[in-house]
Design an enzyme around this catalytic site. Structure first.
Site, PDB file in Angstrom:
ATOM      1  N   CYS A 130      22.824  69.660 -44.700  1.00 48.16           N
ATOM      2  CA  CYS A 130      21.623  69.441 -43.897  1.00 48.16           C
ATOM      3  C   CYS A 130      20.376  70.031 -44.576  1.00 48.16           C
ATOM      4  CB  CYS A 130      21.788  70.018 -42.505  1.00 48.16           C
ATOM      5  SG  CYS A 130      22.547  71.622 -42.438  1.00 48.16           S
ATOM      6  N   HIS A 243      15.868  72.913 -38.830  1.00 53.28           N
ATOM      7  CA  HIS A 243      15.828  73.756 -40.036  1.00 53.28           C
ATOM      8  C   HIS A 243      14.414  73.720 -40.622  1.00 53.28           C
ATOM      9  CE1 HIS A 243      20.058  74.311 -39.873  1.00 53.28           C
ATOM     10  NE2 HIS A 243      20.463  73.608 -40.916  1.00 53.28           N
TER      11      HIS A 243
HETATM   12  C1  2RA Z   1      24.574  75.228 -41.739  1.00 59.02           C
HETATM   13  N1  2RA Z   1      24.202  73.713 -43.602  1.00 59.02           N
HETATM   14  O1  2RA Z   1      23.402  75.080 -41.444  1.00 59.02           O
HETATM   15  C2  2RA Z   1      25.216  74.418 -42.862  1.00 59.02           C
HETATM   16  C3  2RA Z   1      26.246  73.465 -42.331  1.00 59.02           C
HETATM   17  N2  2RA Z   1      25.670  72.475 -41.479  1.00 59.02           N
HETATM   18  O2  2RA Z   1      25.330  76.020 -41.154  1.00 59.02           O
END
Ligand code: 2RA
Length: 340
Positions: A130, A243
Protein backbone atom coordinates in the site's frame (compact mmCIF):
# COMPACT_ATOMS: atom_id res chain seq x y z
CA UNK A 1 -20.82 -10.05 -21.96
CA UNK A 2 -18.82 -9.65 -18.77
CA UNK A 3 -16.49 -11.61 -16.53
CA UNK A 4 -16.84 -14.36 -13.95
CA UNK A 5 -15.01 -12.84 -10.97
CA UNK A 6 -13.90 -14.35 -7.67
CA UNK A 7 -13.00 -12.36 -4.54
CA UNK A 8 -11.01 -14.48 -2.10
CA UNK A 9 -10.75 -13.05 1.42
CA UNK A 10 -14.10 -11.31 1.04
CA UNK A 11 -14.69 -10.78 4.77
CA UNK A 12 -11.46 -8.85 5.45
CA UNK A 13 -10.96 -5.07 5.21
CA UNK A 14 -9.43 -5.26 1.74
CA UNK A 15 -11.77 -7.96 0.43
CA UNK A 16 -14.83 -5.92 1.39
CA UNK A 17 -13.34 -2.84 -0.28
CA UNK A 18 -12.68 -4.90 -3.43
CA UNK A 19 -16.38 -5.74 -3.59
CA UNK A 20 -17.37 -2.12 -2.91
CA UNK A 21 -15.10 -0.83 -5.66
CA UNK A 22 -16.09 -3.47 -8.22
CA UNK A 23 -19.68 -2.29 -7.69
CA UNK A 24 -18.85 1.45 -7.56
CA UNK A 25 -16.89 1.27 -10.82
CA UNK A 26 -19.55 -0.97 -12.40
CA UNK A 27 -16.95 -3.56 -13.37
CA UNK A 28 -18.59 -5.84 -16.02
CA UNK A 29 -19.41 -8.81 -13.79
CA UNK A 30 -21.48 -11.64 -15.23
CA UNK A 31 -21.11 -13.73 -12.08
CA UNK A 32 -19.28 -13.25 -8.76
CA UNK A 33 -18.16 -15.71 -6.11
CA UNK A 34 -16.98 -14.61 -2.66
CA UNK A 35 -14.67 -16.92 -0.77
CA UNK A 36 -13.55 -17.08 2.82
CA UNK A 37 -11.68 -19.38 5.14
CA UNK A 38 -13.62 -22.11 6.93
CA UNK A 39 -13.89 -20.00 10.12
CA UNK A 40 -15.70 -17.23 8.19
CA UNK A 41 -17.76 -19.64 6.05
CA UNK A 42 -21.28 -18.46 5.37
CA UNK A 43 -20.59 -14.89 6.44
CA UNK A 44 -22.64 -12.55 4.29
CA UNK A 45 -20.95 -9.69 2.42
CA UNK A 46 -22.32 -6.84 0.30
CA UNK A 47 -21.77 -6.44 -3.44
CA UNK A 48 -23.61 -3.35 -4.63
CA UNK A 49 -27.28 -3.92 -3.74
CA UNK A 50 -26.75 -7.70 -3.37
CA UNK A 51 -25.93 -9.73 -0.28
CA UNK A 52 -23.65 -12.69 -1.00
CA UNK A 53 -22.88 -15.69 1.18
CA UNK A 54 -19.20 -16.67 1.34
CA UNK A 55 -18.11 -20.04 -0.01
CA UNK A 56 -15.26 -22.25 1.17
CA UNK A 57 -11.92 -21.21 -0.34
CA UNK A 58 -10.54 -24.66 0.38
CA UNK A 59 -12.98 -26.56 -1.82
CA UNK A 60 -13.77 -23.93 -4.45
CA UNK A 61 -13.22 -24.94 -8.11
CA UNK A 62 -11.71 -22.02 -10.06
CA UNK A 63 -12.31 -23.70 -13.43
CA UNK A 64 -14.26 -21.43 -15.80
CA UNK A 65 -13.71 -18.28 -13.73
CA UNK A 66 -11.94 -15.41 -15.54
CA UNK A 67 -10.13 -13.69 -12.69
CA UNK A 68 -9.73 -13.92 -8.91
CA UNK A 69 -8.87 -10.97 -6.66
CA UNK A 70 -6.96 -12.39 -3.69
CA UNK A 71 -6.75 -10.68 -0.27
CA UNK A 72 -5.90 -13.70 1.88
CA UNK A 73 -2.28 -13.14 2.96
CA UNK A 74 0.88 -14.81 1.73
CA UNK A 75 0.45 -18.20 3.42
CA UNK A 76 -3.02 -18.87 1.99
CA UNK A 77 -2.00 -17.36 -1.37
CA UNK A 78 0.85 -19.87 -1.56
CA UNK A 79 -1.72 -22.67 -1.20
CA UNK A 80 -4.51 -21.38 -3.44
CA UNK A 81 -3.06 -19.05 -6.11
CA UNK A 82 -1.30 -21.86 -8.06
CA UNK A 83 -4.52 -23.90 -7.94
CA UNK A 84 -6.55 -21.02 -9.37
CA UNK A 85 -3.90 -20.14 -11.95
CA UNK A 86 -3.68 -23.76 -13.10
CA UNK A 87 -7.45 -23.82 -13.56
CA UNK A 88 -7.10 -20.90 -16.01
CA UNK A 89 -8.28 -18.18 -13.61
CA UNK A 90 -5.95 -15.14 -13.57
CA UNK A 91 -5.02 -14.28 -9.97
CA UNK A 92 -4.61 -10.62 -8.94
CA UNK A 93 -2.88 -11.00 -5.59
CA UNK A 94 -2.67 -8.36 -2.86
CA UNK A 95 -0.14 -10.27 -0.73
CA UNK A 96 3.63 -9.79 -1.01
CA UNK A 97 4.21 -13.41 -2.04
CA UNK A 98 4.69 -12.90 -5.78
CA UNK A 99 5.66 -9.20 -5.94
CA UNK A 100 9.38 -9.87 -6.41
CA UNK A 101 8.99 -12.87 -8.72
CA UNK A 102 10.52 -12.03 -12.10
CA UNK A 103 7.76 -14.05 -13.82
CA UNK A 104 4.96 -12.11 -12.14
CA UNK A 105 4.14 -8.53 -13.20
CA UNK A 106 3.85 -6.02 -10.32
CA UNK A 107 1.43 -3.37 -11.57
CA UNK A 108 0.16 0.11 -10.72
CA UNK A 109 -2.01 0.84 -13.77
CA UNK A 110 -1.24 4.58 -13.83
CA UNK A 111 2.49 3.76 -13.87
CA UNK A 112 3.32 0.53 -15.77
CA UNK A 113 0.13 -0.70 -17.50
CA UNK A 114 2.17 -2.39 -20.25
CA UNK A 115 3.36 -4.96 -17.69
CA UNK A 116 -0.09 -6.61 -17.83
CA UNK A 117 0.98 -8.47 -20.99
CA UNK A 118 3.37 -10.53 -18.88
CA UNK A 119 0.53 -12.06 -16.81
CA UNK A 120 0.53 -15.38 -18.65
CA UNK A 121 3.91 -16.61 -17.40
CA UNK A 122 2.23 -17.75 -14.16
CA UNK A 123 -1.34 -16.50 -14.70
CA UNK A 124 -0.69 -14.31 -11.64
CA UNK A 125 -0.41 -10.51 -11.30
CA UNK A 126 0.87 -8.89 -8.09
CA UNK A 127 -0.52 -5.82 -6.36
CA UNK A 128 2.13 -3.63 -4.67
CA UNK A 129 2.41 -2.77 -1.00
CA UNK A 130 0.00 0.00 0.00
CA UNK A 131 2.79 2.46 0.89
CA UNK A 132 4.45 1.85 -2.51
CA UNK A 133 1.32 2.24 -4.66
CA UNK A 134 0.49 5.85 -3.79
CA UNK A 135 4.16 6.87 -3.90
CA UNK A 136 4.88 5.53 -7.42
CA UNK A 137 1.73 7.23 -8.75
CA UNK A 138 3.30 10.51 -7.61
CA UNK A 139 6.88 9.71 -8.68
CA UNK A 140 6.28 8.38 -12.21
CA UNK A 141 5.17 11.61 -13.95
CA UNK A 142 8.04 13.50 -12.33
CA UNK A 143 10.51 10.76 -13.28
CA UNK A 144 9.37 10.94 -16.90
CA UNK A 145 10.12 14.69 -16.94
CA UNK A 146 13.37 14.96 -14.92
CA UNK A 147 14.63 11.40 -14.20
CA UNK A 148 14.76 10.62 -10.47
CA UNK A 149 18.16 9.84 -8.95
CA UNK A 150 17.23 9.39 -5.28
CA UNK A 151 14.17 9.39 -3.01
CA UNK A 152 14.02 9.78 0.77
CA UNK A 153 10.54 8.95 2.08
CA UNK A 154 9.06 8.95 5.59
CA UNK A 155 5.66 7.29 5.90
CA UNK A 156 2.87 7.87 8.43
CA UNK A 157 0.84 4.69 8.02
CA UNK A 158 -2.64 4.12 9.44
CA UNK A 159 -3.42 1.11 11.59
CA UNK A 160 -5.85 -0.39 9.04
CA UNK A 161 -2.78 -1.39 7.04
CA UNK A 162 -2.28 -4.20 9.49
CA UNK A 163 -5.85 -5.41 9.64
CA UNK A 164 -9.10 -5.30 11.59
CA UNK A 165 -7.52 -6.22 14.94
CA UNK A 166 -5.25 -3.17 14.74
CA UNK A 167 -8.26 -0.91 14.23
CA UNK A 168 -9.90 -2.41 17.31
CA UNK A 169 -6.64 -2.03 19.26
CA UNK A 170 -6.39 1.72 18.52
CA UNK A 171 -10.03 2.19 19.45
CA UNK A 172 -9.70 0.20 22.72
CA UNK A 173 -6.45 1.91 23.76
CA UNK A 174 -7.93 5.33 23.06
CA UNK A 175 -11.01 4.51 25.16
CA UNK A 176 -8.82 3.11 27.93
CA UNK A 177 -6.87 6.36 27.98
CA UNK A 178 -10.00 8.28 28.91
CA UNK A 179 -11.52 5.53 31.10
CA UNK A 180 -8.37 3.93 32.55
CA UNK A 181 -8.80 0.70 34.44
CA UNK A 182 -6.58 0.28 37.48
CA UNK A 183 -4.40 -2.08 35.47
CA UNK A 184 -3.98 0.45 32.67
CA UNK A 185 -3.18 3.23 35.15
CA UNK A 186 -0.57 1.11 36.94
CA UNK A 187 1.32 0.09 33.81
CA UNK A 188 2.96 2.44 31.35
CA UNK A 189 2.29 1.14 27.86
CA UNK A 190 5.22 2.66 25.87
CA UNK A 191 4.45 0.73 22.69
CA UNK A 192 0.74 1.56 22.59
CA UNK A 193 -0.30 3.07 19.30
CA UNK A 194 -2.84 5.42 20.89
CA UNK A 195 -1.34 8.92 21.27
CA UNK A 196 1.96 7.51 20.00
CA UNK A 197 3.93 6.75 16.81
CA UNK A 198 5.84 3.51 16.23
CA UNK A 199 8.85 3.39 13.82
CA UNK A 200 8.40 -0.28 13.10
CA UNK A 201 6.22 -1.99 10.46
CA UNK A 202 6.73 -5.66 9.59
CA UNK A 203 9.96 -7.41 10.69
CA UNK A 204 13.48 -6.03 11.20
CA UNK A 205 16.16 -6.99 8.66
CA UNK A 206 19.89 -7.49 9.26
CA UNK A 207 20.77 -3.99 8.06
CA UNK A 208 18.47 -2.37 10.63
CA UNK A 209 15.72 -1.47 8.18
CA UNK A 210 12.29 -3.11 8.31
CA UNK A 211 10.73 -5.33 5.64
CA UNK A 212 8.14 -2.60 4.99
CA UNK A 213 10.99 -0.22 4.13
CA UNK A 214 12.67 -2.85 1.98
CA UNK A 215 9.40 -3.41 0.09
CA UNK A 216 9.24 0.27 -0.88
CA UNK A 217 12.76 0.08 -2.30
CA UNK A 218 12.35 -3.21 -4.17
CA UNK A 219 8.89 -2.44 -5.55
CA UNK A 220 9.75 1.09 -6.75
CA UNK A 221 12.71 -0.34 -8.64
CA UNK A 222 10.53 -3.05 -10.25
CA UNK A 223 7.60 -0.78 -11.11
CA UNK A 224 9.40 2.39 -12.28
CA UNK A 225 13.20 2.10 -12.73
CA UNK A 226 15.87 -0.09 -11.06
CA UNK A 227 18.30 2.85 -11.13
CA UNK A 228 16.30 4.87 -8.59
CA UNK A 229 17.98 4.96 -5.16
CA UNK A 230 15.41 5.01 -2.35
CA UNK A 231 15.59 5.02 1.43
CA UNK A 232 12.45 4.79 3.57
CA UNK A 233 11.43 5.11 7.21
CA UNK A 234 8.01 3.55 7.75
CA UNK A 235 6.09 4.68 10.84
CA UNK A 236 2.74 3.55 12.27
CA UNK A 237 0.56 6.42 13.46
CA UNK A 238 -2.75 6.54 15.39
CA UNK A 239 -4.93 7.05 12.32
CA UNK A 240 -7.63 4.53 11.35
CA UNK A 241 -7.44 4.79 7.52
CA UNK A 242 -5.17 6.77 5.19
CA UNK A 243 -1.41 6.59 4.66
CA UNK A 244 0.63 9.79 4.44
CA UNK A 245 4.15 10.20 3.09
CA UNK A 246 6.73 13.00 3.16
CA UNK A 247 8.75 12.45 -0.02
CA UNK A 248 12.06 14.13 -0.85
CA UNK A 249 13.20 13.69 -4.46
CA UNK A 250 16.54 14.37 -6.15
CA UNK A 251 16.46 14.52 -9.95
CA UNK A 252 19.09 14.26 -12.67
CA UNK A 253 17.73 17.49 -14.16
CA UNK A 254 16.34 20.62 -12.48
CA UNK A 255 12.55 20.63 -12.07
CA UNK A 256 10.88 23.86 -11.00
CA UNK A 257 8.19 23.50 -8.30
CA UNK A 258 5.56 25.22 -10.45
CA UNK A 259 6.25 22.92 -13.40
CA UNK A 260 6.16 19.93 -11.04
CA UNK A 261 2.76 21.08 -9.76
CA UNK A 262 1.44 21.41 -13.33
CA UNK A 263 2.76 17.94 -14.25
CA UNK A 264 1.14 16.37 -11.18
CA UNK A 265 -2.15 18.17 -11.86
CA UNK A 266 -2.31 16.52 -15.28
CA UNK A 267 -1.07 13.07 -14.15
CA UNK A 268 -3.48 10.06 -13.94
CA UNK A 269 -4.88 9.18 -10.49
CA UNK A 270 -3.60 12.37 -8.82
CA UNK A 271 -5.45 15.25 -7.15
CA UNK A 272 -3.27 18.26 -6.27
CA UNK A 273 -4.42 20.29 -3.25
CA UNK A 274 -1.56 22.72 -2.73
CA UNK A 275 -2.03 26.20 -1.32
CA UNK A 276 0.48 27.85 1.02
CA UNK A 277 -2.17 28.76 3.57
CA UNK A 278 -4.08 27.22 6.53
CA UNK A 279 -5.80 24.08 5.30
CA UNK A 280 -4.15 24.32 1.87
CA UNK A 281 -3.10 20.65 1.99
CA UNK A 282 -4.64 17.19 2.39
CA UNK A 283 -4.78 15.17 5.61
CA UNK A 284 -5.48 11.41 5.83
CA UNK A 285 -8.96 12.01 7.25
CA UNK A 286 -9.91 13.73 3.99
CA UNK A 287 -8.74 10.94 1.68
CA UNK A 288 -10.83 8.11 3.15
CA UNK A 289 -13.16 6.55 0.57
CA UNK A 290 -11.59 8.46 -2.31
CA UNK A 291 -9.86 6.91 -5.32
CA UNK A 292 -7.26 9.66 -5.71
CA UNK A 293 -3.67 9.97 -4.62
CA UNK A 294 -3.51 13.46 -3.14
CA UNK A 295 -0.42 15.65 -3.40
CA UNK A 296 0.28 18.77 -1.34
CA UNK A 297 3.24 20.85 -0.04
CA UNK A 298 5.04 20.85 -3.42
CA UNK A 299 8.21 22.89 -2.95
CA UNK A 300 11.83 23.09 -3.99
CA UNK A 301 14.44 21.46 -1.75
CA UNK A 302 17.01 24.27 -1.70
CA UNK A 303 19.66 22.02 -0.12
CA UNK A 304 20.00 20.23 -3.48
CA UNK A 305 20.67 21.47 -7.01
CA UNK A 306 17.71 19.43 -8.34
CA UNK A 307 15.54 18.71 -5.28
CA UNK A 308 11.81 18.70 -4.56
CA UNK A 309 9.65 17.92 -1.50
CA UNK A 310 6.04 16.71 -1.70
CA UNK A 311 3.36 15.41 0.70
CA UNK A 312 1.38 12.40 -0.53
CA UNK A 313 -1.84 11.02 1.03
CA UNK A 314 -4.14 8.22 -0.06
CA UNK A 315 -6.70 5.72 1.27
CA UNK A 316 -4.49 2.68 1.91
CA UNK A 317 -7.44 0.28 1.64
CA UNK A 318 -8.32 1.73 -1.77
CA UNK A 319 -5.39 2.93 -3.90
CA UNK A 320 -3.11 1.05 -1.54
CA UNK A 321 -4.88 -2.25 -2.08
CA UNK A 322 -8.45 -2.83 -3.31
CA UNK A 323 -8.70 -0.03 -5.89
CA UNK A 324 -5.34 -0.90 -7.44
CA UNK A 325 -6.41 -4.55 -7.68
CA UNK A 326 -9.69 -3.60 -9.39
CA UNK A 327 -7.82 -1.27 -11.73
CA UNK A 328 -5.57 -4.20 -12.67
CA UNK A 329 -8.71 -6.27 -13.32
CA UNK A 330 -10.01 -3.48 -15.58
CA UNK A 331 -6.66 -3.33 -17.38
CA UNK A 332 -6.57 -7.14 -17.79
CA UNK A 333 -10.08 -7.11 -19.20
CA UNK A 334 -9.47 -4.16 -21.52
CA UNK A 335 -6.06 -5.19 -22.83
CA UNK A 336 -6.06 -8.99 -22.66
CA UNK A 337 -9.29 -10.89 -21.97
CA UNK A 338 -11.42 -8.34 -23.88
CA UNK A 339 -14.79 -9.80 -22.91
CA UNK A 340 -16.39 -6.92 -21.02
C1 2RA B 1 0.87 -1.95 6.50
N1 2RA B 1 1.79 -1.92 4.25
O1 2RA B 1 0.53 -0.80 6.33
C2 2RA B 1 1.48 -2.78 5.37
C3 2RA B 1 0.57 -3.89 4.95
N2 2RA B 1 -0.65 -3.41 4.40
O2 2RA B 1 0.74 -2.55 7.58
Amino acid sequence: MGYRVVVAGATGNVGREMLNILAERQFPVDEIAVLASRRSLGTEVTFGDKTLKTQDLDTFDFTGWDMALFAIGSDATKQYAPKAAKAGCVVIDNSSLYRYDRDVPLIVPEVNPEAVHGYDKKNIIANPNCSTAQMVVALKPLHDRAKIKRVVVSTYQSVSGSGKDAIDELWDQTKAHYNPTDDYQRKVYPKDIAFNVIPHIDVFLDDGSTKEEWKMVAETKKIIDPSIKLTATCVRVPVFVGHSEAINIEFEDFLDEDEARDILREAPGIMVIDKREDGGYVTPKECVGDFATFISRIRQDSTLDNGLNIWCVSDNLRKGAALNAVQIAELLGREVLKKG
